[in-house]
Design an enzyme around this catalytic site. Structure first.
Site, PDB file in Angstrom:
ATOM      1  N   HIS A   1      18.404 -57.112 -15.785  1.00  0.00           N
ATOM      2  CA  HIS A   1      18.846 -57.108 -14.384  1.00  0.00           C
ATOM      3  C   HIS A   1      20.352 -56.870 -14.247  1.00  0.00           C
ATOM      4  O   HIS A   1      21.014 -57.469 -13.415  1.00  0.00           O
ATOM      5  CB  HIS A   1      18.439 -58.413 -13.672  1.00  0.00           C
TER       6      HIS A   1
ATOM      7  N   SER B   1      10.860 -61.776 -11.588  1.00  0.00           N
ATOM      8  CA  SER B   1      11.086 -60.670 -12.522  1.00  0.00           C
ATOM      9  C   SER B   1       9.743 -60.117 -13.015  1.00  0.00           C
ATOM     10  O   SER B   1       8.995 -59.542 -12.236  1.00  0.00           O
ATOM     11  CB  SER B   1      12.004 -61.123 -13.661  1.00  0.00           C
ATOM     12  N   LEU B   2       9.417 -60.336 -14.295  1.00  0.00           N
ATOM     13  CA  LEU B   2       8.114 -59.929 -14.817  1.00  0.00           C
ATOM     14  C   LEU B   2       6.975 -60.433 -13.908  1.00  0.00           C
ATOM     15  O   LEU B   2       5.972 -59.744 -13.693  1.00  0.00           O
ATOM     16  CB  LEU B   2       7.942 -60.509 -16.225  1.00  0.00           C
TER      17      LEU B   2
ATOM     18  N   GLN C   1       9.511 -64.095 -17.843  1.00  0.00           N
ATOM     19  CA  GLN C   1       9.702 -64.251 -19.288  1.00  0.00           C
ATOM     20  C   GLN C   1      10.415 -65.553 -19.604  1.00  0.00           C
ATOM     21  O   GLN C   1      11.309 -65.963 -18.870  1.00  0.00           O
ATOM     22  CB  GLN C   1      10.534 -63.076 -19.814  1.00  0.00           C
TER      23      GLN C   1
ATOM     24  N   GLN D   1      14.395 -53.168  -9.464  1.00  0.00           N
ATOM     25  CA  GLN D   1      14.386 -54.543  -9.981  1.00  0.00           C
ATOM     26  C   GLN D   1      14.941 -54.623 -11.399  1.00  0.00           C
ATOM     27  O   GLN D   1      15.558 -55.607 -11.788  1.00  0.00           O
ATOM     28  CB  GLN D   1      12.931 -55.065  -9.944  1.00  0.00           C
TER      29      GLN D   1
ATOM     30  N   ARG E   1       7.458 -51.706 -20.044  1.00  0.00           N
ATOM     31  CA  ARG E   1       8.705 -52.188 -19.437  1.00  0.00           C
ATOM     32  C   ARG E   1       9.520 -52.953 -20.483  1.00  0.00           C
ATOM     33  O   ARG E   1      10.729 -52.761 -20.625  1.00  0.00           O
ATOM     34  CB  ARG E   1       8.374 -53.089 -18.245  1.00  0.00           C
TER      35      ARG E   1
END
Length: 315
Positions: A201, A91-92, A11, A250, A116
């Site tokens: 996170h 991440s994403l 992102q 995660q 998500r």
């Protein structure tokens, strides 16, 4: 020739208009984007191509939009016959890496990251959480400061270990402010507040994690056809159950990007191809190891240029 890793952005890499030129040029990419719109029940592609920026930046739109664009670029790039030995994503981007490795279908991945995003936004009320980038501080010293702030009863944690000297912290607004103050005192070169909608996170995302597990179980995740280096432990994974566990963790654990790059280097990767919007990961990879080769592909021109270079060398 060494091994190739395809890496996928997270992102923040979104820009209005991304993926449009590829969709205009290729029928199968237009069809892919339509599939995403159908799965989500609204026109994500309108938001991607036309904006406005505020709409595209919303977590629930930005996540599927970046994934869809990255997968479209990948589809076009793979037509040229270049294959990856490993994938990884930030991440994403880990969801895109899993889709690229055949662990999840395109439509299921688009839907999963949209959900998500929704769960991440719902986990902490707007304005309660914060994130900041910390530059020029050793990892151990930073972890010490996090401990001190936690011991004072505030919530803060390291969220991303991006490259040497660049770590992102995440937590409550008070926790991040207090940590920022202490980090500056302890010698951090700069601490920059980030414009994000939540404390990603960090332990504050734990409430969203179990709901995410349900989404992932419904997504029919399979074992991956090539190893995907996971954010949570920087280890290559192919097993479906392990993939689901990693994605759940995660959400509230740090993204070990620097460690993931080092894992790939140890595995013999010498060529990193960033697939999707932006060049953020290429920059971070160079900071981990200046000698590795990075390419960033996002449109027809960058794809053809990269393919020409790689094919020339393979001769």
């Amino acid at each position: 020739m060494g091994k190739i890793a395809f890496v996928f952005p997270g992102q923040g890499s979104q820009t209005v208009g991304m993926g449009k030129s590829l969709a205009d040029q290729h029928e199968e990419i237009r069809a892919m984007f339509l599939l995403a719109d159908e799965k989500l029940g609204y026109s994500l592609t309108d938001i991607m191509f036309e904006g406005p920026d505020e709409q595209l930046t919303l977590t629930t739109n930005a996540q599927p939009a970046i994934l869809a664009t990255s997968m479209a670029v990948l589809k076009r790039f793979e037509k040229e016959g270049i294959k990856a030995d490993f994938t990884a994503g930030h991440s994403l981007g880990e969801y895109t890496a899993l889709a690229a490795a055949g662990a999840i279908t395109f439509e299921e991945a688009v839907y999963a990251v949209n959900q998500r995003g929704r769960l991440m936004e719902e986990a902490v009320p707007a304005g309660r959480g914060a994130m900041a980038a910390v530059l020029g501080m050793e990892r151990d010293a930073l972890k010490g400061v996090m401990k001190d702030v936690e011991n004072a009863g505030l919530v803060v944690a390291a969220a991303n270990f991006n490259c040497p000297g660049q770590v992102v912290i995440s937590g409550t607004k008070e926790g991040v402010e207090k940590a920022s103050e202490l980090l500056r005192e302890k010698g951090a070169k700069r601490v920059i507040p980030l414009n994000v909608s939540g404390p990603f996170h960090s332990p504050l995302m734990k409430s969203a994690a179990e709901k995410l597990r349900e989404v992932l179980h419904a997504a029919n995740i399979q074992s991956a056809s090539i190893p995907v280096v996971a954010n949570v432990d920087a280890c290559p994974v192919t097993d479906a159950e392990e993939i689901i566990d990693n994605l759940v963790k995660q959400l509230y654990s740090p993204v070990l990007w620097e460690d993931s790059v080092n894992t790939l280097l140890k595995e013999g990767v010498d060529t990193f191809i960033e697939i999707g919007p932006g060049t953020v990961l290429s920059g971070l990879i160079k900071k981990v190891n200046r000698r590795v080769r990075t390419f960033a592909v996002s449109d027809e021109e960058s794809i053809m240029k990269t393919v020409a270079t790689l094919k020339e060398e393979a001769k």
